[in-house]
Motif scaffolding. Structure first.
Motif, short mmCIF file in Angstrom:
data_model
loop_
_atom_site.label_atom_id
_atom_site.label_comp_id
_atom_site.label_asym_id
_atom_site.label_seq_id
_atom_site.Cartn_x
_atom_site.Cartn_y
_atom_site.Cartn_z
N VAL A 162 22.92 -11.84 -14.09
CA VAL A 162 22.46 -13.23 -14.10
C VAL A 162 23.33 -14.19 -14.13
CG1 VAL A 162 21.05 -14.82 -15.62
CG2 VAL A 162 20.40 -12.53 -15.22
N ILE A 163 24.87 -13.92 -14.80
CA ILE A 163 25.74 -14.81 -14.85
C ILE A 163 26.37 -14.81 -13.59
CG2 ILE A 163 28.15 -14.83 -15.73
CD1 ILE A 163 27.41 -14.09 -18.58
N THR A 164 26.51 -13.94 -12.85
CA THR A 164 27.04 -14.00 -11.46
C THR A 164 26.29 -14.72 -10.46
OG1 THR A 164 28.02 -11.67 -11.63
CG2 THR A 164 27.71 -12.68 -9.47
N ILE A 165 24.98 -14.52 -10.62
CA ILE A 165 23.89 -15.37 -9.57
C ILE A 165 24.09 -16.98 -10.09
CG2 ILE A 165 21.38 -15.94 -9.52
CD1 ILE A 165 20.84 -12.80 -9.86
N VAL A 166 24.21 -17.31 -11.53
CA VAL A 166 24.34 -18.69 -11.82
C VAL A 166 25.59 -19.30 -11.58
CG1 VAL A 166 24.57 -20.23 -13.92
CG2 VAL A 166 22.61 -18.20 -14.12
N GLN A 167 26.75 -18.58 -11.47
CA GLN A 167 27.86 -18.91 -10.92
C GLN A 167 27.70 -19.38 -9.49
OE1 GLN A 167 30.61 -16.00 -12.71
NE2 GLN A 167 30.98 -17.05 -14.34
N ILE A 168 27.30 -18.34 -8.49
CA ILE A 168 27.31 -18.63 -7.23
C ILE A 168 26.43 -19.83 -6.89
CG2 ILE A 168 26.18 -17.67 -5.13
CD1 ILE A 168 27.23 -14.76 -6.33
N SER A 218 28.63 -28.12 -15.83
CA SER A 218 28.25 -27.96 -17.32
C SER A 218 26.86 -27.10 -17.32
CB SER A 218 27.83 -29.62 -17.57
OG SER A 218 28.78 -30.27 -17.80
N VAL A 219 25.95 -27.45 -16.42
CA VAL A 219 25.05 -26.73 -16.45
C VAL A 219 25.25 -25.30 -16.30
CG1 VAL A 219 22.58 -26.25 -14.98
CG2 VAL A 219 23.34 -28.28 -15.36
N THR A 220 26.16 -24.81 -15.28
CA THR A 220 26.40 -23.36 -15.19
C THR A 220 27.00 -22.88 -16.42
OG1 THR A 220 26.94 -23.89 -12.86
CG2 THR A 220 27.98 -21.94 -13.86
N LYS A 221 27.77 -23.63 -16.96
CA LYS A 221 28.56 -23.27 -18.46
C LYS A 221 27.38 -22.93 -19.42
CE LYS A 221 32.70 -22.51 -16.93
NZ LYS A 221 33.17 -21.53 -16.45
N PHE A 223 26.44 -19.87 -21.55
CA PHE A 223 26.60 -19.71 -23.01
C PHE A 223 25.16 -19.10 -23.64
CE2 PHE A 223 25.52 -21.63 -27.07
CZ PHE A 223 26.37 -21.29 -27.85
N LEU A 224 24.16 -19.52 -22.84
CA LEU A 224 22.96 -19.16 -23.18
C LEU A 224 22.42 -17.52 -23.22
CD1 LEU A 224 20.63 -21.94 -22.13
CD2 LEU A 224 21.43 -21.69 -24.68
N VAL A 279 24.13 -11.66 -27.99
CA VAL A 279 24.28 -11.42 -29.15
C VAL A 279 23.16 -11.29 -30.16
CG1 VAL A 279 25.45 -12.67 -31.40
CG2 VAL A 279 26.71 -12.51 -29.21
N GLY A 280 22.20 -12.13 -29.81
CA GLY A 280 20.80 -12.07 -30.29
C GLY A 280 20.21 -10.83 -30.13
#
Length: 182
Positions: free
Chosen positions: A116-122, A154-157, A161-162, A168-169
């Protein structure tokens, strides 16, 4: 130029090999029986593939973002865009595969989060590339370009973060529910 930085080991597959080795040790794969071993190898391969896709993205990102400034023909952008889209499509396929085949637990959440992080970054890099390309064809450069890039980053970061907070949650929740079962 020096695309991808000075860290030669980062893009040779060394990291992916170390990740696979550590995960094999962590899961105790040698002691597992054959069906469980195949499952452990499958999860490890998903993790290594996620790491490989992240490395491929880190190499592709600076090249893609430099293209609008080079004033080359748009046809010269196609190879890098195809690679970037390929790196975007693979995590979607891997997410679908892992979600449909494996029951969810903490380790699966970690694997899913890397995709998911890779998708958001791309998606963030493609959005930044798009506004650079739009600005390239304007008669006068936009005065707000820095703001637009800042908003996209900002949206990507925030999404990254979420995702970290959800991991962690999920870990805390799993620890609390395991204590209740004991």
């Amino acid at each position: 130029g020096n695309v991808g930085g000075d860290n030669l080991i980062a893009h040779t597959g060394f990291t992916e090999g170390v990740v696979a080795f550590v995960l094999a040790l962590q899961t105790g794969m040698i002691d597992l029986e054959m069906p469980a071993r195949i499952g452990a190898v499958s999860i490890i391969l998903f993790v290594v593939a996620g790491s490989f896709l992240q490395s491929a993205f880190e190499v592709t990102e600076p090249v893609l973002l430099a293209l609008p400034a080079l004033r080359r023909k748009v046809i010269n952008h196609i190879p890098v865009l195809v690679i970037t889209l390929f790196i975007l499509i693979i995590p979607f396929f891997m997410l679908y595969t892992i979600i449909s085949k494996v029951s969810s637990d903490m380790w699966i959440l970690v694997v899913i989060s890397s995709y998911v992080i890779t998708i958001v970054q791309i998606l963030g890099v493609l959005a930044t590339y798009s506004i650079f390309m739009y600005d390239r064809y304007q008669p006068e450069p936009s005065q707000n370009m820095d703001d637009y890039v800042f908003y996209i980053k900002s949206v990507t970061k925030i999404c990254e973060f979420l995702m970290a907070v959800s991991i962690v949650g999920g870990g805390v929740y799993e620890c609390l529910t395991e204590e209740d079962e004991i």
